[in-house]
Design a protein around this motif. Structure first.
Motif, PDB file in Angstrom:
ATOM      1  N   MET A  68      42.724  64.034  64.570  1.00 17.33           N
ATOM      2  CA  MET A  68      43.596  64.998  63.931  1.00 17.33           C
ATOM      3  C   MET A  68      45.007  64.414  63.925  1.00 17.33           C
ATOM      4  O   MET A  68      45.547  64.075  64.972  1.00 17.33           O
ATOM      5  N   ASP A  69      45.574  64.290  62.740  1.00 16.61           N
ATOM      6  CA  ASP A  69      46.943  63.781  62.636  1.00 16.61           C
ATOM      7  C   ASP A  69      47.910  64.722  63.336  1.00 16.61           C
ATOM      8  O   ASP A  69      47.740  65.941  63.287  1.00 16.61           O
ATOM      9  N   ASN A  70      48.901  64.133  64.010  1.00 19.90           N
ATOM     10  CA  ASN A  70      49.879  64.956  64.720  1.00 19.90           C
ATOM     11  C   ASN A  70      51.130  64.135  65.002  1.00 19.90           C
ATOM     12  O   ASN A  70      51.156  62.921  64.793  1.00 19.90           O
ATOM     13  N   ILE A  71      52.154  64.827  65.480  1.00 21.71           N
ATOM     14  CA  ILE A  71      53.416  64.172  65.827  1.00 21.71           C
ATOM     15  C   ILE A  71      53.728  64.320  67.319  1.00 21.71           C
ATOM     16  O   ILE A  71      54.884  64.310  67.728  1.00 21.71           O
ATOM     17  N   VAL A  72      52.683  64.431  68.133  1.00 20.32           N
ATOM     18  CA  VAL A  72      52.880  64.623  69.570  1.00 20.32           C
ATOM     19  C   VAL A  72      53.679  63.461  70.162  1.00 20.32           C
ATOM     20  O   VAL A  72      54.637  63.663  70.904  1.00 20.32           O
ATOM     21  N   LYS A  73      53.319  62.231  69.824  1.00 18.20           N
ATOM     22  CA  LYS A  73      54.031  61.080  70.389  1.00 18.20           C
ATOM     23  C   LYS A  73      55.496  61.093  69.980  1.00 18.20           C
ATOM     24  O   LYS A  73      56.380  60.848  70.799  1.00 18.20           O
ATOM     25  N   GLN A  74      55.772  61.383  68.711  1.00 10.91           N
ATOM     26  CA  GLN A  74      57.161  61.418  68.242  1.00 10.91           C
ATOM     27  C   GLN A  74      57.963  62.463  69.003  1.00 10.91           C
ATOM     28  O   GLN A  74      59.113  62.218  69.363  1.00 10.91           O
ATOM     29  N   LEU A  75      57.368  63.616  69.230  1.00  6.98           N
ATOM     30  CA  LEU A  75      58.054  64.658  69.994  1.00  6.98           C
ATOM     31  C   LEU A  75      58.249  64.226  71.443  1.00  6.98           C
ATOM     32  O   LEU A  75      59.321  64.414  72.020  1.00  6.98           O
ATOM     33  N   ARG A  76      57.225  63.639  72.015  1.00  8.79           N
ATOM     34  CA  ARG A  76      57.268  63.239  73.428  1.00  8.79           C
ATOM     35  C   ARG A  76      58.380  62.225  73.697  1.00  8.79           C
ATOM     36  O   ARG A  76      59.060  62.298  74.710  1.00  8.79           O
ATOM     37  N   VAL A  77      58.582  61.285  72.782  1.00  9.56           N
ATOM     38  CA  VAL A  77      59.586  60.236  73.000  1.00  9.56           C
ATOM     39  C   VAL A  77      60.941  60.567  72.377  1.00  9.56           C
ATOM     40  O   VAL A  77      61.869  59.774  72.468  1.00  9.56           O
ATOM     41  N   SER A  78      61.065  61.735  71.749  1.00 12.30           N
ATOM     42  CA  SER A  78      62.326  62.106  71.118  1.00 12.30           C
ATOM     43  C   SER A  78      63.414  62.299  72.158  1.00 12.30           C
ATOM     44  O   SER A  78      63.149  62.490  73.343  1.00 12.30           O
ATOM     45  N   GLN A  79      64.656  62.263  71.703  1.00 15.08           N
ATOM     46  CA  GLN A  79      65.795  62.378  72.615  1.00 15.08           C
ATOM     47  C   GLN A  79      65.765  63.666  73.426  1.00 15.08           C
ATOM     48  O   GLN A  79      66.181  63.687  74.571  1.00 15.08           O
ATOM     49  N   GLY A  80      65.292  64.728  72.846  1.00 16.89           N
ATOM     50  CA  GLY A  80      65.269  65.995  73.555  1.00 16.89           C
ATOM     51  C   GLY A  80      64.299  66.020  74.730  1.00 16.89           C
ATOM     52  O   GLY A  80      64.445  66.810  75.642  1.00 16.89           O
ATOM     53  N   PHE A  81      63.291  65.130  74.712  1.00 13.89           N
ATOM     54  CA  PHE A  81      62.275  65.142  75.763  1.00 13.89           C
ATOM     55  C   PHE A  81      62.186  63.808  76.502  1.00 13.89           C
ATOM     56  O   PHE A  81      62.206  63.776  77.711  1.00 13.89           O
ATOM     57  N   ASN A  82      62.011  62.704  75.785  1.00 15.21           N
ATOM     58  CA  ASN A  82      61.945  61.363  76.372  1.00 15.21           C
ATOM     59  C   ASN A  82      60.994  61.314  77.575  1.00 15.21           C
ATOM     60  O   ASN A  82      61.376  60.953  78.688  1.00 15.21           O
ATOM     61  N   LEU A  83      59.730  61.697  77.327  1.00 22.99           N
ATOM     62  CA  LEU A  83      58.725  61.761  78.382  1.00 22.99           C
ATOM     63  C   LEU A  83      57.707  60.634  78.259  1.00 22.99           C
ATOM     64  O   LEU A  83      57.401  60.186  77.157  1.00 22.99           O
ATOM     65  N   THR A  84      57.156  60.229  79.380  1.00 17.51           N
ATOM     66  CA  THR A  84      56.004  59.332  79.354  1.00 17.51           C
ATOM     67  C   THR A  84      54.760  60.173  79.115  1.00 17.51           C
ATOM     68  O   THR A  84      54.790  61.405  79.249  1.00 17.51           O
ATOM     69  N   GLN A  85      53.655  59.509  78.791  1.00 16.48           N
ATOM     70  CA  GLN A  85      52.393  60.238  78.656  1.00 16.48           C
ATOM     71  C   GLN A  85      52.042  60.928  79.964  1.00 16.48           C
ATOM     72  O   GLN A  85      51.559  62.054  79.968  1.00 16.48           O
ATOM     73  N   GLU A  86      52.285  60.252  81.070  1.00 15.95           N
ATOM     74  CA  GLU A  86      51.978  60.817  82.388  1.00 15.95           C
ATOM     75  C   GLU A  86      52.795  62.077  82.656  1.00 15.95           C
ATOM     76  O   GLU A  86      52.277  63.078  83.162  1.00 15.95           O
ATOM     77  N   GLU A  87      54.074  62.058  82.301  1.00 15.77           N
ATOM     78  CA  GLU A  87      54.938  63.227  82.531  1.00 15.77           C
ATOM     79  C   GLU A  87      54.499  64.412  81.683  1.00 15.77           C
ATOM     80  O   GLU A  87      54.458  65.548  82.164  1.00 15.77           O
ATOM     81  N   LEU A  88      54.159  64.150  80.423  1.00 14.76           N
ATOM     82  CA  LEU A  88      53.692  65.235  79.563  1.00 14.76           C
ATOM     83  C   LEU A  88      52.358  65.773  80.071  1.00 14.76           C
ATOM     84  O   LEU A  88      52.150  66.989  80.116  1.00 14.76           O
ATOM     85  N   ALA A  89      51.472  64.879  80.471  1.00 12.01           N
ATOM     86  CA  ALA A  89      50.172  65.295  80.991  1.00 12.01           C
ATOM     87  C   ALA A  89      50.347  66.207  82.205  1.00 12.01           C
ATOM     88  O   ALA A  89      49.698  67.250  82.303  1.00 12.01           O
ATOM     89  N   LYS A  90      51.227  65.829  83.101  1.00  5.62           N
ATOM     90  CA  LYS A  90      51.463  66.630  84.313  1.00  5.62           C
ATOM     91  C   LYS A  90      52.016  68.002  83.940  1.00  5.62           C
ATOM     92  O   LYS A  90      51.598  69.024  84.483  1.00  5.62           O
ATOM     93  N   ALA A  91      52.940  68.041  82.994  1.00  6.86           N
ATOM     94  CA  ALA A  91      53.537  69.311  82.571  1.00  6.86           C
ATOM     95  C   ALA A  91      52.501  70.242  81.938  1.00  6.86           C
ATOM     96  O   ALA A  91      52.603  71.461  82.054  1.00  6.86           O
ATOM     97  N   LEU A  92      51.497  69.655  81.278  1.00 11.50           N
ATOM     98  CA  LEU A  92      50.475  70.456  80.608  1.00 11.50           C
ATOM     99  C   LEU A  92      49.234  70.678  81.469  1.00 11.50           C
ATOM    100  O   LEU A  92      48.323  71.415  81.073  1.00 11.50           O
ATOM    101  N   GLY A  93      49.166  70.012  82.607  1.00  8.51           N
ATOM    102  CA  GLY A  93      48.023  70.174  83.492  1.00  8.51           C
ATOM    103  C   GLY A  93      46.771  69.459  83.017  1.00  8.51           C
ATOM    104  O   GLY A  93      45.658  69.950  83.218  1.00  8.51           O
ATOM    105  N   VAL A  94      46.957  68.302  82.360  1.00  9.66           N
ATOM    106  CA  VAL A  94      45.824  67.509  81.879  1.00  9.66           C
ATOM    107  C   VAL A  94      46.010  66.054  82.325  1.00  9.66           C
ATOM    108  O   VAL A  94      47.022  65.700  82.919  1.00  9.66           O
ATOM    109  N   SER A  95      45.058  65.211  81.986  1.00 10.10           N
ATOM    110  CA  SER A  95      45.158  63.801  82.348  1.00 10.10           C
ATOM    111  C   SER A  95      45.962  63.032  81.298  1.00 10.10           C
ATOM    112  O   SER A  95      46.100  63.470  80.152  1.00 10.10           O
TER     113      SER A  95
END
Length: 75
Positions: free
Chosen positions: A1-28
């Motif tokens: 499914m096409d999405n912009i999750v990575k763009q949002l994750r690395v944007s200036q407002g968030f600047n998160l790693t995959q691990e940080e986003l995963a932890k915030a969402l309670g997933v791997s």
């Protein structure tokens, strides 16, 4: 499914790693990696991601590529 999750994750407002986003969402991290690479996900996860980024799910998961693809199928 096409999405912009990575763009949002690395944007200036968030600047998160995959691990940080995963932890915030309670997933791997693997789950985040799969979603960013276009893998299917659950409706619950779509809503969690949308809520986390403060966006409508359609802004994240229904990009113009998806809309164009659907229009082609309906024509």
């Amino acid at each position: 499914m096409d999405n912009i999750v990575k763009q949002l994750r690395v944007s200036q407002g968030f600047n998160l790693t995959q691990e940080e986003l995963a932890k915030a969402l309670g997933v791997s991290r693997h789950t985040i990696m799969s979603i960013e690479n276009g893998g299917n996900t659950t409706g619950e996860m779509v809503l969690k991601i949308a809520n986390f980024f403060g966006k409508d799910p359609r802004e994240i998961f229904f990009t113009s590529n998806v809309a164009q693809s659907l229009q082609g199928q309906l024509a």
